[in-house]
Design an enzyme around this catalytic site. Structure first.
Site, PDB file in Angstrom:
ATOM      1  N   GLY A  74       0.718  -1.117   0.161  1.00 24.82           N
ATOM      2  CA  GLY A  74       0.061   0.101   0.099  1.00 24.82           C
ATOM      3  C   GLY A  74       0.917   1.264  -0.125  1.00 24.82           C
ATOM      4  O   GLY A  74       2.155   1.308  -0.140  1.00 24.82           O
ATOM      5  N   ASN A  75       0.219   2.321   0.202  1.00 26.35           N
ATOM      6  CA  ASN A  75       1.005   3.652   0.163  1.00 26.35           C
ATOM      7  C   ASN A  75       0.457   4.684   1.239  1.00 26.35           C
ATOM      8  O   ASN A  75      -0.713   3.917   2.028  1.00 26.35           O
ATOM      9  CB  ASN A  75       1.123   4.498  -1.126  1.00 26.35           C
ATOM     10  CG  ASN A  75      -0.227   4.672  -1.527  1.00 26.35           C
ATOM     11  OD1 ASN A  75      -1.142   5.504  -0.896  1.00 26.35           O
ATOM     12  ND2 ASN A  75      -0.575   4.019  -2.670  1.00 26.35           N
ATOM     13  N   ARG A  76       0.929   5.615   1.652  1.00 27.77           N
ATOM     14  CA  ARG A  76       0.696   6.336   2.885  1.00 27.77           C
ATOM     15  C   ARG A  76      -0.671   7.535   2.477  1.00 27.77           C
ATOM     16  O   ARG A  76      -0.844   8.384   3.470  1.00 27.77           O
ATOM     17  CB  ARG A  76       1.807   7.068   3.404  1.00 27.77           C
ATOM     18  CG  ARG A  76       2.797   5.929   3.942  1.00 27.77           C
ATOM     19  CD  ARG A  76       4.285   6.767   4.384  1.00 27.77           C
ATOM     20  NE  ARG A  76       3.945   7.827   5.420  1.00 27.77           N
ATOM     21  CZ  ARG A  76       4.777   8.777   5.520  1.00 27.77           C
ATOM     22  NH1 ARG A  76       6.026   8.635   4.798  1.00 27.77           N
ATOM     23  NH2 ARG A  76       4.615   9.792   6.476  1.00 27.77           N
ATOM     24  N   SER A  77      -1.193   7.449   1.439  1.00 29.65           N
ATOM     25  CA  SER A  77      -2.077   8.450   0.996  1.00 29.65           C
ATOM     26  C   SER A  77      -3.373   8.320   2.238  1.00 29.65           C
ATOM     27  O   SER A  77      -3.764   7.198   2.295  1.00 29.65           O
ATOM     28  CB  SER A  77      -2.865   8.215  -0.439  1.00 29.65           C
ATOM     29  OG  SER A  77      -3.769   8.976  -0.623  1.00 29.65           O
TER      30      SER A  77
END
Ligand code: CTP
Length: 426
Positions: free
Chosen positions: A222-225
């Site tokens: 995933g990512n930190r958005s």
């Protein structure tokens, strides 16, 4: 604020008693106008007791006060819930066969919000959808119904949005009431007028949040958005009068009331939803943080550590560039559509943020690129943001900063300005 609360003849009328309480407890003066059918679900006595006003659905009651004219003239906000298929049809065709439909016709410039509730087939019927389009093109805010269990054994889109969501959307709307485009505005009275709704009648699709690319049934890349900027954009577009569709990847914040939410998980799901939504969108804003790569293999069962085999190595394959594809599809179809990208950039020894962003704008060929400067502690999950808006047409880069709502308002303003350049206002 003087509010007229129209109640349609559907089972969801019982939920509107809670909505009425929210309005009155917030200090608003509410006159309830149920349709004849609505009073078969919730009686006049309930509406009178909760609102503190006499309640009628006939143009022949209280004739000496010219009720059918006065209520519409005096209203500062009209909310209709549940808006049944029949009520939407009557409003769209300008009928005046009871006190509520009369009041809607007399409403002048006051903001009108309708919260539909009906069975999915009725909602999706082309006749209902055409009525909704007509109402929206006239500046009426028609909320998307919620999805879920309906009155019988069926489920799907058609549930009345929750009373607090309608309350929130109605008050947001009353903060930015509609002004018909035909009203002449002079310089001296411009400051006194409520804000205009430059995106009324338009469909805006916004992607938000971060995609998640599965490795196995429990793990993902995933990512930190956080989705905060995308949600702020959806709110600003809604308040500017647009019908908003939010393509929501993983978000830490709830979607705003009054927008149509399509949930997605992976980049491939987002691609499918975006291409589908593009067919009827006037504007597309790709604010989602899309994973550029996904695991080449997804294990159907949980990956376990084992002493008898080597530790796994994750190999990745590239995801499609959705933004680029949206531009290609639009150009191939010669569609009149504004496409906006976001870029999270860091500078390095070979170039600064704006140089990289300008190259990305050329590569993606979208109309506007909103550029974030990201660093270790910047942007992701924060409540403030600072961006530069670049345009493919080559106009001067425009800076915007402040809360994510301030930045969203600046981006939506810029989108409105770009659209008015293509389609001159009536
Ligand atoms: N985007 C997209 N599809 C992808 C990746 C990104 O549509 N597979 C969109 C994002 O939603 C955003 C824009 O492209 O609007 C730019 O995203 P960014 O990750 O900065 O761009 P990339 O093309 O991935 O470039 P980079 O190589 O710098 O990561």
């Amino acid at each position: 604020m003087r509010i007229v609360l129209g109640v349609g003849g559907g089972i969801a009328a019982y939920k509107v008693a809670s909505l009425l309480r929210l309005f009155t407890e917030a200090g608003h003066d509410v006159t309830v106008i149920p349709t004849e059918a609505a009073t078969r679900f919730v009686g006049v006595a309930t509406w009178e007791a909760l609102s503190g006003h006499p309640v009628s659905n006939s143009v022949f009651d209280e004739v000496h006060t010219v009720n059918h004219v006065r209520l519409g003239h005096e209203a500062e906000l009209i909310v209709v819930a549940p808006a049944t298929a029949d009520l939407l049809a009557r409003a769209a065709t300008g009928q005046a066969n009871d006190l509520l439909s009369n009041t809607l016709l007399m409403a002048g410039g006051c903001p009108v919000l309708m919260a539909p509730a009906m069975h999915t087939e009725m909602w999706q019927h082309p006749a209902t959808q055409a009525n909704v389009e007509t109402l929206r093109s006239r500046g009426v805010t028609v909320l998307e119904p919620a999805s879920g269990r309906l009155t019988g054994s069926d489920s799907g889109p058609g549930r009345l949005p929750e009373p607090d969501a309608i309350f929130e959307a109605a008050l947001a709307l009353a903060g930015a009431p509609a002004v018909p485009a035909s009203v002449p505005v002079t310089a001296s009275d411009a400051a006194l007028l409520p804000p205009r709704r430059p995106l009324a009648g338009l469909t805006v699709t916004i992607s938000a949040g971060g995609t998640r690319e599965p490795l196995d049934p429990v793990r993902f890349l995933g990512n930190r958005s956080s989705g905060k900027q995308g949600v702020a954009l959806a709110t600003a577009a809604r308040d500017a009068g647009a019908r908003v569709r939010l393509l929501a990847a993983h978000m830490d914040v709830p979607p705003p009331a009054g927008v149509d939410v399509v949930k997605v998980e992976t980049a491939l799901e987002l691609r499918e939803a975006a291409l589908h939504a593009a067919a009827d969108s006037d504007v597309i804003v790709m604010a989602a943080a899309v994973a550029d790569f996904r695991p080449a293999d997804v294990s159907g069962t949980k990956i376990k550590k084992r002493d008898d085999v080597d530790d796994p190595v994750i190999s990745l394959v590239r995801n499609p560039d959705i933004l680029r594809e949206l531009v290609e599809v639009r150009d191939a179809a010669s569609r009149n559509q504004l496409i906006v990208g976001f870029a999270a950039e860091t500078g390095d020894a070979d170039g600064d943020v704006l140089e990289y962003a300008a190259a990305k704008l050329r590569r993606k060929a979208c109309d506007l690129l909103v550029v974030n400067h990201v660093g270790q502690d910047k942007v992701f999950g924060e409540d403030t943001n600072s961006v530069v808006i670049l345009s493919r047409a080559g106009s001067e880069p425009q800076e915007a900063s402040g809360s994510k709502s301030d930045v969203a308002a600046a981006v939506i303003d810029r989108i409105s300005a770009e659209l008015s350049r293509v389609v001159p206002p009536a």
